[in-house]
Design a protein around this motif. Sequence first.
Motif, PDB file in Angstrom:
ATOM      1  N   TRP A 180       0.834  -1.205   0.000  1.00  0.00           N
ATOM      2  CA  TRP A 180       0.000   0.000   0.000  1.00  0.00           C
ATOM      3  C   TRP A 180       0.874   1.263   0.000  1.00  0.00           C
ATOM      4  CZ3 TRP A 180      -4.340   1.785  -1.432  1.00  0.00           C
ATOM      5  CH2 TRP A 180      -4.832   2.980  -0.948  1.00  0.00           C
TER       6      TRP A 180
ATOM      7  N   PHE B 226       2.368   1.643  -3.387  1.00  0.00           N
ATOM      8  CA  PHE B 226       1.319   2.112  -4.299  1.00  0.00           C
ATOM      9  C   PHE B 226       1.099   3.610  -4.141  1.00  0.00           C
ATOM     10  CE2 PHE B 226      -3.039   3.082  -5.436  1.00  0.00           C
ATOM     11  CZ  PHE B 226      -3.148   2.504  -6.687  1.00  0.00           C
ATOM     12  N   CYS B 227       0.985   4.082  -2.914  1.00  0.00           N
ATOM     13  CA  CYS B 227       0.737   5.512  -2.669  1.00  0.00           C
ATOM     14  C   CYS B 227       1.907   6.377  -3.134  1.00  0.00           C
ATOM     15  CB  CYS B 227       0.452   5.750  -1.186  1.00  0.00           C
ATOM     16  SG  CYS B 227      -1.125   5.080  -0.650  1.00  0.00           S
TER      17      CYS B 227
ATOM     18  N   PHE C 292       1.874   6.442  -6.812  1.00  0.00           N
ATOM     19  CA  PHE C 292       0.727   7.220  -7.275  1.00  0.00           C
ATOM     20  C   PHE C 292       1.073   8.700  -7.320  1.00  0.00           C
ATOM     21  CE2 PHE C 292      -3.176   9.610  -6.567  1.00  0.00           C
ATOM     22  CZ  PHE C 292      -3.989   9.114  -7.571  1.00  0.00           C
TER      23      PHE C 292
ATOM     24  N   PHE D   9      -7.211  10.307 -13.024  1.00  0.00           N
ATOM     25  CA  PHE D   9      -6.787   9.539 -11.850  1.00  0.00           C
ATOM     26  C   PHE D   9      -6.833   8.040 -12.123  1.00  0.00           C
ATOM     27  CE2 PHE D   9      -7.624  13.442  -9.337  1.00  0.00           C
ATOM     28  CZ  PHE D   9      -6.393  13.494  -8.714  1.00  0.00           C
ATOM     29  N   LEU D  10      -7.807   7.592 -12.876  1.00  0.00           N
ATOM     30  CA  LEU D  10      -7.869   6.172 -13.224  1.00  0.00           C
ATOM     31  C   LEU D  10      -6.692   5.768 -14.103  1.00  0.00           C
ATOM     32  CD1 LEU D  10      -9.490   3.628 -12.803  1.00  0.00           C
ATOM     33  CD2 LEU D  10     -10.859   4.220 -14.790  1.00  0.00           C
TER      34      LEU D  10
ATOM     35  N   ASN E  61      -3.788   7.158 -13.981  1.00  0.00           N
ATOM     36  CA  ASN E  61      -2.650   7.127 -13.052  1.00  0.00           C
ATOM     37  C   ASN E  61      -2.641   5.828 -12.250  1.00  0.00           C
ATOM     38  OD1 ASN E  61      -0.336   8.223 -11.844  1.00  0.00           O
ATOM     39  ND2 ASN E  61      -1.531   9.010 -10.136  1.00  0.00           N
ATOM     40  N   ILE E  62      -3.791   5.380 -11.817  1.00  0.00           N
ATOM     41  CA  ILE E  62      -3.878   4.119 -11.067  1.00  0.00           C
ATOM     42  C   ILE E  62      -3.463   2.951 -11.955  1.00  0.00           C
ATOM     43  CG2 ILE E  62      -5.512   2.519  -9.992  1.00  0.00           C
ATOM     44  CD1 ILE E  62      -6.948   4.989  -8.858  1.00  0.00           C
TER      45      ILE E  62
ATOM     46  N   THR F 294      -0.385   0.521 -11.095  1.00  0.00           N
ATOM     47  CA  THR F 294      -0.602  -0.925 -11.005  1.00  0.00           C
ATOM     48  C   THR F 294       0.338  -1.668 -11.947  1.00  0.00           C
ATOM     49  OG1 THR F 294      -2.913  -0.469 -10.478  1.00  0.00           O
ATOM     50  CG2 THR F 294      -2.360  -2.717 -11.067  1.00  0.00           C
TER      51      THR F 294
ATOM     52  N   THR G  53      -3.076  -8.439  -8.368  1.00  0.00           N
ATOM     53  CA  THR G  53      -2.747  -7.174  -9.032  1.00  0.00           C
ATOM     54  C   THR G  53      -3.085  -7.238 -10.510  1.00  0.00           C
ATOM     55  OG1 THR G  53      -0.960  -6.887  -7.435  1.00  0.00           O
ATOM     56  CG2 THR G  53      -0.920  -5.468  -9.352  1.00  0.00           C
TER      57      THR G  53
ATOM     58  N   CYS H 261      -6.806  -6.756 -10.788  1.00  0.00           N
ATOM     59  CA  CYS H 261      -7.103  -5.329 -10.593  1.00  0.00           C
ATOM     60  C   CYS H 261      -6.725  -4.520 -11.822  1.00  0.00           C
ATOM     61  CB  CYS H 261      -6.375  -4.789  -9.368  1.00  0.00           C
ATOM     62  SG  CYS H 261      -7.018  -5.388  -7.816  1.00  0.00           S
TER      63      CYS H 261
ATOM     64  N   GLU I   3      -9.244  -2.295 -13.973  1.00  0.00           N
ATOM     65  CA  GLU I   3      -9.001  -0.871 -14.142  1.00  0.00           C
ATOM     66  C   GLU I   3      -9.019  -0.472 -15.613  1.00  0.00           C
ATOM     67  OE1 GLU I   3      -5.257  -0.498 -12.209  1.00  0.00           O
ATOM     68  OE2 GLU I   3      -6.113  -0.747 -10.209  1.00  0.00           O
TER      69      GLU I   3
END
Length: 165
Positions: A44, A47-48, A51, A72-73, A75-76, A80, A151, A154, A158
């Motif tokens: 986490w 990830f942050c 990000f 933002f999506l 970027n995620i 990922t 992952t 995900c 995404e």
Amino acid sequence: MCIPKKICPVPYDQQPINEYASLKQSCFFAWSTFNIFRYIMNIWIIFCVLFFMCLPFTFSLVSVKQSLLETFLFNIILVTGFLLFIFIRLYLGWSYIVKRLVSASIFYEESGWYDGQIWIKTVDILTKDRLIGMYEVMPLISRIQYSFICTTICFALEISLYYLL
């Protein structure tokens, strides 16, 4: 943990048990050995950090027409993807070590690429190495594989969500 030269001609840093110890102490690979809560917290945190590091890059890539949610999506998705590469690197490092721990013979180099040798482990060393490989390294590899699969799922969700927007 060094095996005497009389028993093992393999140089110290190429002995599987010492390779395991150095990998376990390295900054990048060590966090995969933590308990499950700390392991997830490290993922986490990574990830942050990724990000916020990728955010300026993402804003420079996307067009002005896209909404903030799409930005933002995107970027995620980018972060990922970086996480997937991190899990691949973790898997490759630990799988190399477990292969050398479980193997009955070890390939090593005395002074350079041109003089490789093969050493057959003694029964005691083989038993000890296989126990470490099976009970300490294999659970880490399973954890990394599971993290990679989650992952990847995900990542696929995404991307699907991004194209639906």
